[in-house]
Design a protein around this motif. Sequence first.
Motif, PDB file in Angstrom:
ATOM      1  N   ASN A 142       0.750  -1.007   0.123  1.00  0.00           N
ATOM      2  CA  ASN A 142       0.054   0.010   0.014  1.00  0.00           C
ATOM      3  C   ASN A 142       0.998   1.033   0.021  1.00  0.00           C
ATOM      4  O   ASN A 142       1.601   1.821   1.187  1.00  0.00           O
ATOM      5  CB  ASN A 142      -0.751  -0.154   1.257  1.00  0.00           C
ATOM      6  CG  ASN A 142      -1.910   1.297   1.199  1.00  0.00           C
ATOM      7  OD1 ASN A 142      -1.833   1.827   0.429  1.00  0.00           O
ATOM      8  ND2 ASN A 142      -2.542   1.266   2.357  1.00  0.00           N
ATOM      9  N   PRO A 143       0.936   1.772  -1.154  1.00  0.00           N
ATOM     10  CA  PRO A 143       1.992   3.050  -1.188  1.00  0.00           C
ATOM     11  C   PRO A 143       1.640   4.367  -0.344  1.00  0.00           C
ATOM     12  O   PRO A 143       2.479   5.039  -0.279  1.00  0.00           O
ATOM     13  CB  PRO A 143       1.833   3.363  -3.043  1.00  0.00           C
ATOM     14  CG  PRO A 143       1.267   2.176  -3.290  1.00  0.00           C
ATOM     15  CD  PRO A 143       0.540   1.548  -2.409  1.00  0.00           C
ATOM     16  N   ALA A 144       0.262   4.105   0.074  1.00  0.00           N
ATOM     17  CA  ALA A 144      -0.261   5.282   0.986  1.00  0.00           C
ATOM     18  C   ALA A 144       0.009   4.990   2.603  1.00  0.00           C
ATOM     19  O   ALA A 144      -0.225   5.689   3.266  1.00  0.00           O
ATOM     20  CB  ALA A 144      -1.809   5.473   0.702  1.00  0.00           C
ATOM     21  N   ASP A 186       4.191  -0.128  -7.817  1.00  0.00           N
ATOM     22  CA  ASP A 186       3.989   1.398  -8.444  1.00  0.00           C
ATOM     23  C   ASP A 186       4.434   2.649  -7.369  1.00  0.00           C
ATOM     24  O   ASP A 186       4.321   3.805  -7.835  1.00  0.00           O
ATOM     25  CB  ASP A 186       2.513   1.534  -8.719  1.00  0.00           C
ATOM     26  CG  ASP A 186       2.029   0.709  -9.836  1.00  0.00           C
ATOM     27  OD1 ASP A 186       2.856   0.573 -10.600  1.00  0.00           O
ATOM     28  OD2 ASP A 186       0.745   0.136  -9.536  1.00  0.00           O
ATOM     29  N   THR A 187       4.907   2.129  -6.263  1.00  0.00           N
ATOM     30  CA  THR A 187       5.266   3.188  -5.416  1.00  0.00           C
ATOM     31  C   THR A 187       6.444   4.219  -5.864  1.00  0.00           C
ATOM     32  O   THR A 187       7.199   3.564  -6.190  1.00  0.00           O
ATOM     33  CB  THR A 187       5.739   2.397  -4.048  1.00  0.00           C
ATOM     34  OG1 THR A 187       4.869   1.315  -3.638  1.00  0.00           O
ATOM     35  CG2 THR A 187       5.869   3.468  -2.847  1.00  0.00           C
ATOM     36  N   ARG A 188       6.222   5.355  -5.654  1.00  0.00           N
ATOM     37  CA  ARG A 188       7.101   6.424  -5.804  1.00  0.00           C
ATOM     38  C   ARG A 188       7.600   7.408  -4.880  1.00  0.00           C
ATOM     39  O   ARG A 188       6.503   7.807  -4.384  1.00  0.00           O
ATOM     40  CB  ARG A 188       6.580   6.935  -7.481  1.00  0.00           C
ATOM     41  CG  ARG A 188       6.605   5.933  -8.525  1.00  0.00           C
ATOM     42  CD  ARG A 188       7.921   5.481  -9.037  1.00  0.00           C
ATOM     43  NE  ARG A 188       7.892   4.675 -10.065  1.00  0.00           N
ATOM     44  CZ  ARG A 188       7.546   3.123 -10.221  1.00  0.00           C
ATOM     45  NH1 ARG A 188       7.766   2.620  -8.874  1.00  0.00           N
ATOM     46  NH2 ARG A 188       7.868   2.568 -11.151  1.00  0.00           N
ATOM     47  N   LYS A 217       7.872  11.225  -3.531  1.00  0.00           N
ATOM     48  CA  LYS A 217       7.730  12.194  -4.012  1.00  0.00           C
ATOM     49  C   LYS A 217       8.895  13.288  -3.599  1.00  0.00           C
ATOM     50  O   LYS A 217       9.449  13.480  -2.572  1.00  0.00           O
ATOM     51  CB  LYS A 217       6.346  12.756  -3.020  1.00  0.00           C
ATOM     52  CG  LYS A 217       6.194  14.437  -3.359  1.00  0.00           C
ATOM     53  CD  LYS A 217       4.859  14.747  -2.421  1.00  0.00           C
ATOM     54  CE  LYS A 217       4.318  16.203  -2.540  1.00  0.00           C
ATOM     55  NZ  LYS A 217       3.569  16.534  -1.465  1.00  0.00           N
ATOM     56  N   THR A 221       5.897   9.209  -0.131  1.00  0.00           N
ATOM     57  CA  THR A 221       5.439   8.756  -1.514  1.00  0.00           C
ATOM     58  C   THR A 221       4.427   9.812  -2.428  1.00  0.00           C
ATOM     59  O   THR A 221       3.597  10.368  -1.734  1.00  0.00           O
ATOM     60  CB  THR A 221       4.847   7.646  -1.379  1.00  0.00           C
ATOM     61  OG1 THR A 221       3.646   7.654  -0.928  1.00  0.00           O
ATOM     62  CG2 THR A 221       5.684   6.685  -0.632  1.00  0.00           C
ATOM     63  N   VAL A 222       4.631   9.672  -3.539  1.00  0.00           N
ATOM     64  CA  VAL A 222       3.386  10.412  -4.278  1.00  0.00           C
ATOM     65  C   VAL A 222       2.051  10.018  -4.128  1.00  0.00           C
ATOM     66  O   VAL A 222       1.167  10.633  -4.492  1.00  0.00           O
ATOM     67  CB  VAL A 222       3.647  10.316  -5.841  1.00  0.00           C
ATOM     68  CG1 VAL A 222       5.180  11.099  -6.057  1.00  0.00           C
ATOM     69  CG2 VAL A 222       3.556   8.975  -6.182  1.00  0.00           C
ATOM     70  N   GLN A 223       1.885   8.685  -3.413  1.00  0.00           N
ATOM     71  CA  GLN A 223       0.500   8.130  -3.306  1.00  0.00           C
ATOM     72  C   GLN A 223      -0.029   8.548  -1.731  1.00  0.00           C
ATOM     73  O   GLN A 223      -1.045   8.167  -1.372  1.00  0.00           O
ATOM     74  CB  GLN A 223       0.405   6.713  -3.286  1.00  0.00           C
ATOM     75  CG  GLN A 223       0.645   6.278  -4.815  1.00  0.00           C
ATOM     76  CD  GLN A 223       2.091   6.037  -5.176  1.00  0.00           C
ATOM     77  OE1 GLN A 223       3.117   6.627  -4.493  1.00  0.00           O
ATOM     78  NE2 GLN A 223       2.504   5.193  -6.078  1.00  0.00           N
ATOM     79  N   GLY A 224       0.797   9.386  -1.063  1.00  0.00           N
ATOM     80  CA  GLY A 224       0.181  10.009   0.226  1.00  0.00           C
ATOM     81  C   GLY A 224       0.730   9.234   1.322  1.00  0.00           C
ATOM     82  O   GLY A 224       0.615   9.542   2.368  1.00  0.00           O
ATOM     83  N   SER A 266      -1.744  -0.285   6.297  1.00  0.00           N
ATOM     84  CA  SER A 266      -1.615   1.098   6.020  1.00  0.00           C
ATOM     85  C   SER A 266      -0.397   1.877   6.713  1.00  0.00           C
ATOM     86  O   SER A 266      -0.181   3.101   6.929  1.00  0.00           O
ATOM     87  CB  SER A 266      -2.985   1.802   6.223  1.00  0.00           C
ATOM     88  OG  SER A 266      -3.380   2.082   7.481  1.00  0.00           O
TER      89      SER A 266
END
Length: 209
Positions: A82-84, A118-120, A122, A133-136, A166
Amino acid sequence: MYSDTEIRRAWAIQNPLNFTRYFFKMNGAKRFIVGSHHKLVCDALDKVLRGECRKLIINIAPRYGKTELAVKNFIAMGLAINPASRFIHLSYSSDLAMDNSMAIKDIVTSDAYMSLFDTRIKYGSDTKSRWDTVQGGGVYATSTLGQITGFGAGAVETPGEPYRFSGAIVIDDPIKPEDALSDVIRERVNRRFETTIRNRVNSRDTPII
């Protein structure tokens, strides 16, 4: 038919031990030698990821892979799931906590990781002590006695929705070995945990390791 990338992703994300072995090899060019204690630690971490364990204590001798498994790769894996996800990482030394934070970031920004997930990161606001991360999601690292305000681990509960990992509070060696026998220092760290650290979660489902 599944692609090679899909097979690699499914295998790596299956459990924390697979994840650690895969990225230890891909990013370090050497095998992670698995012992029976590693399997026990990873089984417990897997229960945390599945929401079956909210409070986990790992007691193990130094240099037995605890930080590699339960800090660096566990947090990187949580961000893959979970990238968030939002993590607070604490240690007795802010330098040690930030070194671990950078090691996690190195995994997340590696070619091997980004080819599967897909985690990136920020860019523009990332430091040793905090990156997002860009996903929050993100990681905040400091000492157990350091400043923790302004950042919460995990996500706010949504009533009725199924559990989804999370994030977590991950504490690695909250006291220096030479201070372990000091009643005064132990009491100070315990008080810090009770009054501040344990309250830096965004929901009662957020695990503490």
